[in-house]
Design an enzyme around this catalytic site. Structure first.
Site, PDB file in Angstrom:
ATOM      1  N   ARG A  93       1.044  -1.149   0.070  1.00  0.00           N
ATOM      2  CA  ARG A  93      -0.338  -0.136  -0.085  1.00  0.00           C
ATOM      3  C   ARG A  93       0.612   1.091   0.383  1.00  0.00           C
ATOM      4  NH1 ARG A  93      -2.504   3.324   4.875  1.00  0.00           N
ATOM      5  NH2 ARG A  93      -3.818   4.219   3.792  1.00  0.00           N
ATOM      6  N   ARG A 243      -9.365  15.041  11.424  1.00  0.00           N
ATOM      7  CA  ARG A 243      -8.738  15.938  11.234  1.00  0.00           C
ATOM      8  C   ARG A 243     -10.692  17.070  11.195  1.00  0.00           C
ATOM      9  NH1 ARG A 243      -7.291  11.901   7.292  1.00  0.00           N
ATOM     10  NH2 ARG A 243      -5.229  11.276   8.153  1.00  0.00           N
ATOM     11  N   GLU A 386      -9.521  -3.730   2.405  1.00  0.00           N
ATOM     12  CA  GLU A 386      -8.330  -3.038   1.038  1.00  0.00           C
ATOM     13  C   GLU A 386      -7.476  -3.985   1.077  1.00  0.00           C
ATOM     14  OE1 GLU A 386      -8.330   0.386   4.365  1.00  0.00           O
ATOM     15  OE2 GLU A 386      -7.453   1.574   2.587  1.00  0.00           O
TER      16      GLU A 386
END
Ligand code: AMP
Length: 400
Positions: A93, A243, A386
């Site tokens: 990744r 965030r 993923e």
């Protein structure tokens, strides 16, 4: 014997996550859904997975090279050694592929150098990813190694979505544009959603809501990404665990001029001390849920701000796509929080979105539809994978 195993490595600054998959066997999702696959590759059965943490800390493994040694040892003990001729490739990744990498890429010295050049765009992630690549190449220099980029799926965004409305020369000189992240997840989930509906990816328009600690939305038209909420970096878009997501960029000037904060402090504020944690002190949606049940006002406000932003993106991407066939929720919050799903879509019946309260409340680990029979837009909960997507993309490059 054909080599059919893929080792997937996700190398962080102080951790090394791994999975070993056998691509000659079908993935469990395929087996569970039973039916023949309407699209591409559904192979990939998990043989082993794990994580080496606290790399570089005292009393722990010294570096990534030693961490990969630990992985290798764990796998060997289970008869799955990395020296096995059955290993076909390592899939890595890599967070930022910039404009250069838009496809899974066979790693060469030149590719490593190019990924290193992208470090200014992802100063926290790409160096760790490169370290992972280097140690794996040292261990098995003979083996094909494939980089799979988090940005790649979004490379199809049209200029109108990808470009910021700032001076073009400045933007081009510094590579300032929207790249998007979580692409491996958005790719996997949009395809899995099509499959859940019994359709080809090319036949459906999907809004994917990847809601983990990091969170992003994407608009996927016929299998192709046309917009996504993260930008130059993963800071833009949805409210996340730590965030801020979207803010007026002038907040930064204001904090600099009036608050006398320097750029690193503001970076830290917006990336690490904002979002849910900044609003209420917790970034775990489970804890926020518990506090809301006790009528905690700041937890409730954090939840409301999170959901409000999510609704805005659902509306925006419905307009971008024109026709929406499905809204898919994925990742830690998306897969597990019925409350977030319900609050995000409540009252959207005029847009053809009817979530079914009972279906939505049922917990589960497989892809499922949680909208009513009459809902024009299917609402789906689709667990992301993923590692499987990285393994499939890597194997597609090296498959005999
Ligand atoms: P991820 O980044 O996909 O691993 O997601 C991690 C986040 O998922 C955590 O910070 C939690 O906020 C959220 N999460 C995990 N499990 C649950 C759950 N059962 N209910 C609500 N949120 C959850």
């Amino acid at each position: 014997m054909t080599a059919s195993r893929v080792l997937v490595l996700n190398s962080g600054s102080s951790s090394l996550k791994y999975q070993l998959l056998d691509m000659s066997r079908p993935s469990p999702a395929t087996t569970l859904n039973g039916a023949a696959t309407p699209h591409g590759d559904d192979s990939g059965s998990r043989l082993a997975s794990g994580i080496v943490e606290r790399i570089g800390e005292e009393g722990s493994v010294a570096d990534h090279s030693e961490a990969l040694g630990v992985v290798s040892k764990e796998l060997r003990a289970r008869g799955l050694g990395l020296d096995s001729p059955e290993l076909a490739a390592v899939g890595h990744r890599v967070v930022h592929g910039g404009s250069r990498f838009t496809e899974p890429t066979l790693i060469t010295d030149e590719v490593v150098a190019e990924i290193e050049k992208l470090v200014p765009l992802a100063p926290l992630h790409n160096p760790a990813n490169v370290t992972g690549i280097k140690v794996a190449r040292e261990l098995r220099p003979d083996l094909p190694q494939v980089a799979v980029f988090d940005t790649a799926f979004h490379a199809t965004m049209p200029e109108a979505a990808a470009r910021y409305a700032i001076d073009r020369a400045t933007a081009d000189r510094y590579g300032v544009r929207r790249y998007g992240f979580h692409g491996t997840s958005h790719a996997y989930v949009s395809r899995a959603t099509a499959k859940l509906l019994g359709k080809e990816p090319s036949e459906v328009n999907v809004v994917v809501l990847h809601l983990g600690n990091g969170a992003s939305a994407s608009a996927v038209r016929g299998g192709v990404c046309v917009d996504t909420s993260m930008g130059l970096t993963p800071l833009e878009g949805l409210v996340m665990g730590t965030r801020s997501g979207d803010i007026d960029p002038a907040v930064i000037f204001h904090l600099s001029r009036v608050g006398a904060m320097d750029v690193d402090e503001i970076d830290d504020l917006l990336n690490k001390r904002s979002g849910l944690v900044g609003l209420c002190g917790d970034n775990d949606m489970r804890e926020i849920g518990r506090r809301m049940a006790e009528r905690d006002a700041s937890a409730q406000l954090a939840f409301d701000i999170y959901v409000h932003r999510l609704r805005k993106y659902v509306g925006a991407y419905s307009a971008v796509l024109g026709r929406v066939d499905a809204i898919a929720f994925t990742a830690g919050v998306g897969e597990n929080s019925a409350a977030v799903r319900e609050a995000a879509l409540r009252g959207l019946e005029p847009l053809g979105i009817e979530i079914d309260a009972v279906r939505n409340a049922v917990r589960g680990t497989v892809a499922r539809v949680v909208s009513t029979e009459t809902s024009r837009v299917a609402v789906a909960v689709v667990p992301t994978d993923e590692e499987l997507e990285i393994a499939q993309q890597a194997y597609s490059l090296v498959r005999p």
